[in-house]
Write an enzyme that holds these catalytic residues in place. Structure first.
Site, PDB file in Angstrom:
ATOM      1  N   LYS A 190      41.244  63.823  41.579  1.00 15.20           N
ATOM      2  CA  LYS A 190      40.783  62.935  40.499  1.00 15.20           C
ATOM      3  C   LYS A 190      41.334  63.404  39.148  1.00 15.20           C
ATOM      4  O   LYS A 190      41.703  62.593  38.294  1.00 15.20           O
ATOM      5  CB  LYS A 190      39.250  62.888  40.472  1.00 15.20           C
ATOM      6  CG  LYS A 190      38.664  62.107  39.288  1.00 15.20           C
ATOM      7  CD  LYS A 190      39.142  60.664  39.259  1.00 15.20           C
ATOM      8  CE  LYS A 190      38.466  59.731  38.302  1.00 15.20           C
ATOM      9  NZ  LYS A 190      38.218  60.082  36.952  1.00 15.20           N
TER      10      LYS A 190
ATOM     11  N   HIS B 240      44.758  62.205  38.994  1.00 16.88           N
ATOM     12  CA  HIS B 240      44.689  60.757  38.731  1.00 16.88           C
ATOM     13  C   HIS B 240      44.585  60.530  37.225  1.00 16.88           C
ATOM     14  O   HIS B 240      45.274  59.696  36.646  1.00 16.88           O
ATOM     15  CB  HIS B 240      43.473  60.161  39.458  1.00 16.88           C
ATOM     16  CG  HIS B 240      43.073  58.795  38.976  1.00 16.88           C
ATOM     17  ND1 HIS B 240      42.386  58.598  37.792  1.00 16.88           N
ATOM     18  CD2 HIS B 240      43.282  57.561  39.491  1.00 16.88           C
ATOM     19  CE1 HIS B 240      42.190  57.304  37.607  1.00 16.88           C
ATOM     20  NE2 HIS B 240      42.719  56.656  38.637  1.00 16.88           N
ATOM     21  N   ASN B 241      43.718  61.297  36.583  1.00 21.14           N
ATOM     22  CA  ASN B 241      43.518  61.107  35.145  1.00 21.14           C
ATOM     23  C   ASN B 241      44.742  61.556  34.348  1.00 21.14           C
ATOM     24  O   ASN B 241      45.072  60.945  33.328  1.00 21.14           O
ATOM     25  CB  ASN B 241      42.265  61.846  34.679  1.00 21.14           C
ATOM     26  CG  ASN B 241      41.003  61.077  35.013  1.00 21.14           C
ATOM     27  OD1 ASN B 241      40.987  60.278  35.947  1.00 21.14           O
ATOM     28  ND2 ASN B 241      39.940  61.300  34.265  1.00 21.14           N
TER      29      ASN B 241
ATOM     30  N   SER C 107      36.443  56.710  40.271  1.00 22.73           N
ATOM     31  CA  SER C 107      37.301  56.130  39.239  1.00 22.73           C
ATOM     32  C   SER C 107      37.124  54.626  39.203  1.00 22.73           C
ATOM     33  O   SER C 107      36.898  53.994  40.234  1.00 22.73           O
ATOM     34  CB  SER C 107      38.767  56.448  39.493  1.00 22.73           C
ATOM     35  OG  SER C 107      39.550  55.814  38.489  1.00 22.73           O
TER      36      SER C 107
HETATM   37  C1  6PG Z   1      38.389  56.721  35.596  1.00 20.51           C
HETATM   38  C2  6PG Z   1      38.613  57.244  34.202  1.00 20.51           C
HETATM   39  C3  6PG Z   1      37.382  57.935  33.742  1.00 20.51           C
HETATM   40  C4  6PG Z   1      37.302  58.094  32.239  1.00 20.51           C
HETATM   41  C5  6PG Z   1      38.167  59.187  31.723  1.00 20.51           C
HETATM   42  C6  6PG Z   1      38.613  58.917  30.324  1.00 20.51           C
HETATM   43  O1  6PG Z   1      39.152  57.103  36.460  1.00 20.51           O
HETATM   44  O2  6PG Z   1      37.463  55.934  35.764  1.00 20.51           O
HETATM   45  O3  6PG Z   1      39.660  58.138  34.185  1.00 20.51           O
HETATM   46  O4  6PG Z   1      37.271  59.108  34.462  1.00 20.51           O
HETATM   47  O5  6PG Z   1      37.535  56.910  31.593  1.00 20.51           O
HETATM   48  O6  6PG Z   1      37.376  60.325  31.756  1.00 20.51           O
HETATM   49  O7  6PG Z   1      39.070  60.073  29.853  1.00 20.51           O
HETATM   50  P1  6PG Z   1      39.439  60.348  28.361  1.00 20.51           P
HETATM   51  O8  6PG Z   1      38.187  60.182  27.557  1.00 20.51           O
HETATM   52  O9  6PG Z   1      39.916  61.749  28.400  1.00 20.51           O
HETATM   53  O10 6PG Z   1      40.473  59.349  27.982  1.00 20.51           O
END
Ligand code: 6PG
Length: 508
Positions: A210, A213-214, A138
């Site tokens: 993770k 986290h998202n 991330s």
């Molecule tokens: C991270 C972000 C990364 C990404 C997401 C965005 O932790 O670095 O979360 O994984 O930016 O996948 O997700 P969306 O396109 O669903 O907003």
């Protein structure tokens, strides 16, 4: 050149934005990389950047034009990092590596946002051919380049080999203050501080963490967006004024990366008239699926995560632009605000507290979800460590994560963050402003689904008796689904014969 003949420490496949930056980060930390991408231009791009950033120094990145060449350039047992899109591409690359002669003690690390069940299945599928290890990353492109948060999981044997590399390239936190140690220039490394990379658990556990986290990231972003909407459309503030307010908030308990970048986005202007860019960005939110997976998982494990789910719904709702445009001409809202300057100031300060409390609830939902998943899948997750590795490098990094780390350090088995003494105190202290703020927004007709779902969550969690008693009565009425009684032995089931005149209560 002798270096060209020396074997590399790490093979790297997938040189998109994240991949390229991870390669350069690994190189800064002293590892030699054999890099491959199906697009040869990307291989050239990372080599050029390595040479440019490392002018006069030794080459650290070496290009490959096939999987076979990549394996031939690595020290054995091979260590290969994948940065390819989640889903079918991961299996395509694994298949190509098998074709190229990968060995059973070679390690392949999937750093993408793979669905955690796919990771579990892959580890099993490939186990006789190589060791599949997973480690979600991330932090976006800057994180990948200068220190991401890493969530590794899978074979402990593989982790022993990967650990020093991961700890070197990860973001670092000052152990005393809990604040990130900045690293922003190519060639720099950070030798001290707590690394934002800790072993999460068996296969799939890291990708699950993770994913959550998202999910929290979705909620956090939506909460900030709702606050922006309230200030902009409810109070009629300019983008500059909202940015100033956010900047001020970013110095207190709301201090976070997401708040910081929101200020930057709001201050961005375009054209001769310096029009705010945000006013020109189409209001249809995209999503790659990790927030949705979190919401689905919360339903599957029976964990209430309404603020995370609401954030996913908010993105979906935003994509119905045409319907919204049509409805805006038919459906009426309340009259615009007529607040005095003093009332506006109080309104803004209440909104600050609403964000803070909602944020606590969103994180409480995410952590409880991981707790329930831990039980369901027989993992042993260390929640203090998870909060610790999220303090820097990742998208949800925030001052606030230090308080979560402390809560799980006080009680490793904490079932819900709302039960922690610090967070309970914060919520008790600020709840009146939170309630009033949601009333403020509602009376102005500004949708605040994430903020209000968090308040309902808080009110539900703190309510000892919920109306599920009536619900159980309804279920028993139409489906003889039975109910338990508060005044009788727990577990004993009762049913009313609703269809008879006597409506006898039957003990089952
Ligand atoms: C991270 C972000 C990364 C990404 C997401 C965005 O932790 O670095 O979360 O994984 O930016 O996948 O997700 P969306 O396109 O669903 O907003």
């Amino acid at each position: 050149m002798t270096q060209e003949n020396a074997l590399c420490d790490i093979g790297f496949i997938g040189l998109g934005v994240m991949g390229k930056n991870l390669v350069l980060n690994l190189a800064d930390n002293g590892f030699n990389i054999a890099a491959f991408d199906l697009d040869n231009e990307k291989v050239k791009g990372v080599i050029d950047q390595d040479r440019a950033e490392n002018e006069g120094g030794k080459a650290r990145v070496f290009g490959c034009s096939s999987y076979t060449e990549l394996l031939s350039k690595l020290k054995a047992p091979h260590l290969i990092v994948l940065s390819v899109p989640a889903g079918a591409p991961v299996d395509q690359v694994c298949g190509s590596l098998i074709g190229a002669g990968i060995q059973p003690d070679d390690i392949v690390i999937d750093t993408g946002n793979s669905l955690w069940v796919d990771t579990v299945a892959r580890e099993e599928k490939y186990k006789s051919q190589f060791i599949l290890f997973s480690s979600a990353v991330s932090g976006g492109e800057v994180g990948a380049r200068f220190g991401p948060a890493l969530m590794p999981s899978g074979s402990p044997y593989a982790w022993a080999r990967i650990k020093p590399i991961w700890e070197a390239i990860s973001a670092k936190v000052d152990p005393i203050t809990g604040k990130p140690i900045e690293r922003t220039a190519p060639g720099e490394t950070i030798e001290h501080g707590d690394p934002c990379a800790a072993y999460i658990g068996p296969a799939g556990a890291g990708h699950y963490v993770k994913m959550v986290h998202n999910g929290i990231e979705y909620a956090d972003m939506q909460i900030i967006c709702e606050a922006y909407h309230v200030l902009r459309n409810g109070l009629g503030m300019s983008c500059e004024e909202v940015a100033d307010t956010f900047e001020q908030w970013n110095r207190g308990p709301l201090d976070s990366y997401l708040m910081e970048i929101s200020v930057e986005v709001l201050r961005q202007t375009v054209g001769d008239n310096n029009e705010p860019l945000v006013d020109l960005i189409l209001d249809k939110a995209g999503q790659k699926g990790t927030g949705l997976w979190t919401a689905v998982s919360s339903l599957e494990v029976g964990c209430p995560a309404p603020t995370i789910s609401q954030a996913v719904y908010a993105r979906s709702l935003s994509s119905f632009k045409e319907i919204r445009q049509q409805a805006s001409t038919i459906l009426e809202g309340p009259a615009p605000s007529t607040l005095t300057e003093q009332e506006k100031t109080q309104f803004i300060s209440r909104l600050h507290d609403a964000i803070y409390c909602s944020k606590i609830c969103a994180y409480a939902q995410g952590f409880q979800l991981m707790k329930l998943a831990e039980k369901e899948h027989n993992w042993t997750l260390n929640f203090a460590n998870i909060a610790k590795i999220w303090r820097a490098g990742c998208i949800i990094r925030a001052v606030f994560l230090q308080s979560i780390t402390e809560a799980f350090t006080r009680d490793a088995d904490l079932e819900n963050l709302l039960l922690d003494e610090f967070f309970a105190k914060q919520l008790n202290l600020h709840q009146q402003n939170w309630r009033q703020s949601i009333a403020d927004a509602t009376l102005l007709g500004i949708p605040v689904g994430a903020l209000s779902s968090a308040l309902s969550y808080f009110d539900s969690v703190r309510t000892a008796v919920l109306p599920a008693n009536l619900l159980q009565g309804q279920r028993d009425f139409f489906g003889a689904h039975t109910f338990e009684r508060l005044d009788q032995t727990p577990g004993k089931k009762y049913h009313v014969q609703w269809s008879t005149k006597e409506r006898d209560l039957v003990e089952l």
